[in-house]
Design an enzyme around this catalytic site. Structure first.
Site: not given
Length: 316
Positions: A236, A246, A249, A251
């Site tokens: 990334r 990307r 990812d 989160d």
């Protein structure tokens, strides 16, 4: 035979990995009958579709099957170790897997055999179901999942996973594997994978999305830094452009019932309630979980924004 050629079914992701082997064309159908009980007992049960039982244990056939199994489990699904169970030709494959890859098979459960053999990997048990006992009951009797002591000071956190560059599924599997090997994290359970259209600028490929539930003793900021490190490990590169494509990812969506508003970290995730590609997999793991700020169940939030363009895939 390659790992890509092996179809498989999986149920109970997050428990102790159990490789359940049946040779023949109906292996997955047979697995479907016992999968819920195995998962309820605490297993992450995986059933590959092996070739038809040839009735023999030719060494080249065994090596081809065990090699393909190891590639599927270790390289594709990122399973670190397994308990392997099988009978007949499948039992021979399970045994060959344990002999070729020392330490990978933690326990062997074999049936349709009279006894163990010289050089048998240990621990190994030859299963002899008692009267009125089905196969699942017999497996649970001799190889029940091993439950660890609880972490009284741990929090339950939820992490969103997404990828739309490169080998998307491999990036998600690598992230799950990295979380499982992180000190201060355990009991990582990953939702089914969903595919969704990209929301970013320019022409982008679709995303694969999932959510991981985990127990952690790490504080929120430390967990965030670990997530950022895993992203970098998967190539990334953070760009200034918002919502750019990307490789990976990650989160941090929820951290127990905590509310955090620090530099670079807001919990609950501020756009969680707007994203069907996050809410749907989160709903698979914890439908009755209540959003700490909105006071509504995840299931209700998911129904409100459900998107027909989001399609379920398969477990990580």
């Amino acid at each position: 035979m390659s790992c890509e050629a092996l179809a498989y079914a999986r149920h109970g992701h997050g428990g102790e990995p159990l490789l359940l082997l049946h040779a023949g064309p109906d292996a997955i159908r047979r697995f479907a009958r016992c999968a819920p009980r195995l998962a309820h007992a605490g297993f992450d049960a995986i059933a590959p579709q092996l070739p038809r039982d040839s009735g023999s244990e030719d060494e080249s056939d065994l090596r081809a099957c065990s090699g393909a199994l190891y590639a599927l489990l270790h390289d594709r699904l990122r399973v670190e170790r397994v308990t392997a169970a099988g009978g007949g030709f499948a039992a021979a494959i399970a045994r060959d897997l344990s002999l070729r890859f020392p330490g990978y098979v933690e326990r062997l459960v074999l049936w349709d055999r009279a006894s163990t053999e010289p050089g048998e990997p240990t621990p190994c048990v030859v299963l002899e179901p008692s009267a009125d006992e089905d196969l699942v009951g017999a497996i649970l009797r001799v190889a029940a999942p091993r439950h660890r002591d609880p972490w009284p000071d741990a929090e339950t956190a939820f992490v969103g996973l997404g990828s739309n560059l490169g080998d998307r599924e491999r990036h998600l599997c690598a992230a799950a594997a990295a979380l499982r090997t992180t000190e201060g994290i355990r009991d990582v359970v990953v939702s089914p994978i969903y595919e969704s259209r990209a929301e970013g600028p320019g022409r982008q490929g679709p995303y694969l999305n999932a959510v991981a539930r985990l127990e952690t003793r790490l504080p929120p900021q430390a967990l965030l830094q670990r997530l950022l490190a895993i992203e970098r490990e998967q190539g990334r590169v953070r760009a200034d452009e918002r919502n750019a494509a990307r490789t990976l990812d990650l989160d941090l969506l929820l951290f127990g019932s905590r509310r955090v508003d620090d530099a670079g970290l807001v919990i609950p995730h501020p756009r969680l309630q707007q994203r069907p590609f996050v809410l749907d997999p989160l709903c698979d793991l914890a439908p009755q979980l209540v959003h700490p700020l909105l006071g509504q169940a995840i299931e209700a939030l998911a129904k409100r924004v459900r998107d027909s363009a989001v399609a379920r895939r398969r477990d990580v």
